[in-house]
Design a protein around this motif. Structure first.
Motif, PDB file in Angstrom:
ATOM      1  N   ILE A 125       0.830  -1.281   0.003  1.00 12.51           N
ATOM      2  CA  ILE A 125       0.072   0.058   0.089  1.00 12.51           C
ATOM      3  C   ILE A 125       0.778   1.195  -0.194  1.00 12.51           C
ATOM      4  O   ILE A 125       1.788   1.535   0.885  1.00 12.51           O
ATOM      5  N   THR A 126       0.646   2.046  -0.999  1.00 11.47           N
ATOM      6  CA  THR A 126       1.543   3.198  -1.232  1.00 11.47           C
ATOM      7  C   THR A 126       0.904   4.529  -0.770  1.00 11.47           C
ATOM      8  O   THR A 126       1.469   5.435  -0.377  1.00 11.47           O
ATOM      9  N   ASP A 127      -0.628   4.403  -0.832  1.00  8.45           N
ATOM     10  CA  ASP A 127      -1.453   5.670  -0.644  1.00  8.45           C
ATOM     11  C   ASP A 127      -2.792   5.076  -0.133  1.00  8.45           C
ATOM     12  O   ASP A 127      -3.180   4.260  -0.664  1.00  8.45           O
ATOM     13  N   VAL A 128      -3.312   6.202   0.045  1.00  4.11           N
ATOM     14  CA  VAL A 128      -4.809   6.093   0.175  1.00  4.11           C
ATOM     15  C   VAL A 128      -5.576   7.335  -0.192  1.00  4.11           C
ATOM     16  O   VAL A 128      -5.362   8.525   0.064  1.00  4.11           O
ATOM     17  N   TYR A 129      -6.329   7.307  -1.377  1.00  5.62           N
ATOM     18  CA  TYR A 129      -7.098   8.406  -1.859  1.00  5.62           C
ATOM     19  C   TYR A 129      -8.485   8.468  -1.025  1.00  5.62           C
ATOM     20  O   TYR A 129      -9.237   7.642  -1.220  1.00  5.62           O
ATOM     21  N   GLU A 130      -8.678   9.640  -0.697  1.00  5.12           N
ATOM     22  CA  GLU A 130     -10.025   9.945  -0.022  1.00  5.12           C
ATOM     23  C   GLU A 130     -10.773  10.848  -0.980  1.00  5.12           C
ATOM     24  O   GLU A 130     -10.693  12.045  -1.053  1.00  5.12           O
ATOM     25  N   LEU A 131     -11.836  10.139  -1.800  1.00 10.87           N
ATOM     26  CA  LEU A 131     -12.407  10.837  -2.789  1.00 10.87           C
ATOM     27  C   LEU A 131     -13.979  11.138  -2.567  1.00 10.87           C
ATOM     28  O   LEU A 131     -14.496  10.313  -1.528  1.00 10.87           O
ATOM     29  N   PRO A 132     -14.504  11.973  -2.880  1.00 14.07           N
ATOM     30  CA  PRO A 132     -16.151  12.198  -2.442  1.00 14.07           C
ATOM     31  C   PRO A 132     -16.965  10.738  -2.780  1.00 14.07           C
ATOM     32  O   PRO A 132     -17.829  10.479  -2.081  1.00 14.07           O
ATOM     33  N   ALA A 133     -16.665  10.043  -3.893  1.00 18.42           N
ATOM     34  CA  ALA A 133     -17.555   8.978  -4.177  1.00 18.42           C
ATOM     35  C   ALA A 133     -17.277   7.922  -3.237  1.00 18.42           C
ATOM     36  O   ALA A 133     -18.015   7.021  -2.745  1.00 18.42           O
ATOM     37  N   GLN A 134     -15.909   7.460  -2.839  1.00 13.41           N
ATOM     38  CA  GLN A 134     -15.371   6.455  -2.513  1.00 13.41           C
ATOM     39  C   GLN A 134     -14.018   6.669  -2.133  1.00 13.41           C
ATOM     40  O   GLN A 134     -13.044   7.192  -2.866  1.00 13.41           O
ATOM     41  N   ASP A 135     -13.483   5.942  -1.149  1.00 12.33           N
ATOM     42  CA  ASP A 135     -12.151   6.136  -0.736  1.00 12.33           C
ATOM     43  C   ASP A 135     -11.364   4.851  -1.421  1.00 12.33           C
ATOM     44  O   ASP A 135     -12.075   3.775  -1.557  1.00 12.33           O
TER      45      ASP A 135
END
Length: 180
Positions: A125-135
Motif C-alpha cells: 500500500i503506497t497511498d490512500v485516496y479520499e474521494l467524494p464518491a469512495q475512498d
C-alpha cells in the motif's frame, strides 16, 4: 511538531461573531470525542508563504451539528480571528482514539502488504485516496498502480503485527490495470 506526526482534525470555516470565536468543520467520524480538547495545533501561513503548526489552548467548544464553534486563547475580536479563516487544525497522532478489531486509520496502513484471499500476497500500500464518491487504497503491483475500493466486501481484515491488509479483490480488478 510537523504535520506528518499529526492527523487533520478539521478546518476553520470563518470567524463567528465579534469576539474571536471560530466556526470549525470537524472532519472526523465522531465530533463528540473531541468536545473537550485542551489544545489544538493550527496551521498558519507565515509572511514568507510557508506554513507552521502553532499550538493554541482551547478556551471553549460548542458542537452545533456538523459545525463547531471554538474559542482559542488569545483571540478576542473579529480582526484577530480573521487570519485563521481556512486554517487547518491538527492533533498529534497519539490523540487518536484506539480502534477495535479490523478497524484502521488510513495513515497506519501505508507500507502494509495486501493479501488477497485467492491470490495470496500481492503488493504494498503506497497511498490512500479520499474521494467524494469512495475512498481507495493505492497498491503497487507488478510495476502498476492498482486502486482498491475500501468497502466491507473487499477489505476483510488487518494484522498490524504482520503489517498485512486482507482483501477479497473483485473478479477482474487486477486485469483492468494489467491489460491496459
Amino acid at each position: 511538531m510537523n504535520p506528518e506526526e499529526c492527523f487533520l482534525l478539521g478546518t476553520v470555516r470563518k470567524p463567528h461573531g465579534l469576539r474571536g470565536e471560530l466556526s470549525i468543520f470537524l472532519d472526523v467520524d465522531d465530533p463528540g470525542r473531541y468536545e473537550h480538547l485542551e489544545s489544538v495545533l493550527v496551521e498558519l501561513r507565515q509572511e514568507d508563504g510557508s506554513a507552521r503548526l502553532i499550538p493554541f489552548f482551547v478556551e471553549s467548544m460548542r458542537l452545533t451539528g456538523p459545525l463547531t464553534l471554538m474559542r482559542l486563547e488569545g483571540l478576542g475580536s473579529l480582526e484577530e480571528a480573521e487570519p485563521f479563516r481556512g486554517a487547518r487544525l491538527f492533533l498529534p497522532l497519539e490523540a487518536l482514539p484506539p480502534l477495535k478489531g479490523d478497524q484502521f486509520y488510513y495513515h497506519e496502513i501505508l507500507g502494509f502488504r495486501i493479501v488477497d484471499e485467492a491470490m495470496g500476497p500481492l503488493g504494498e500500500i503506497t497511498d490512500v485516496y479520499e474521494l467524494p464518491a469512495q475512498d481507495l487504497i493505492v497498491m503497487q503491483y507488478r510495476e502498476s498502480e492498482i486502486l482498491i475500493p475500501i468497502q466491507d466486501e473487499v477489505v476483510k481484515g488487518v494484522d498490524r503485527t504482520k503489517r498485512e491488509l486482507y482483501c477479497h479483490l473483485p473478479d477482474g480488478l487486477l486485469d483492468i490495470y494489467l491489460n491496459s
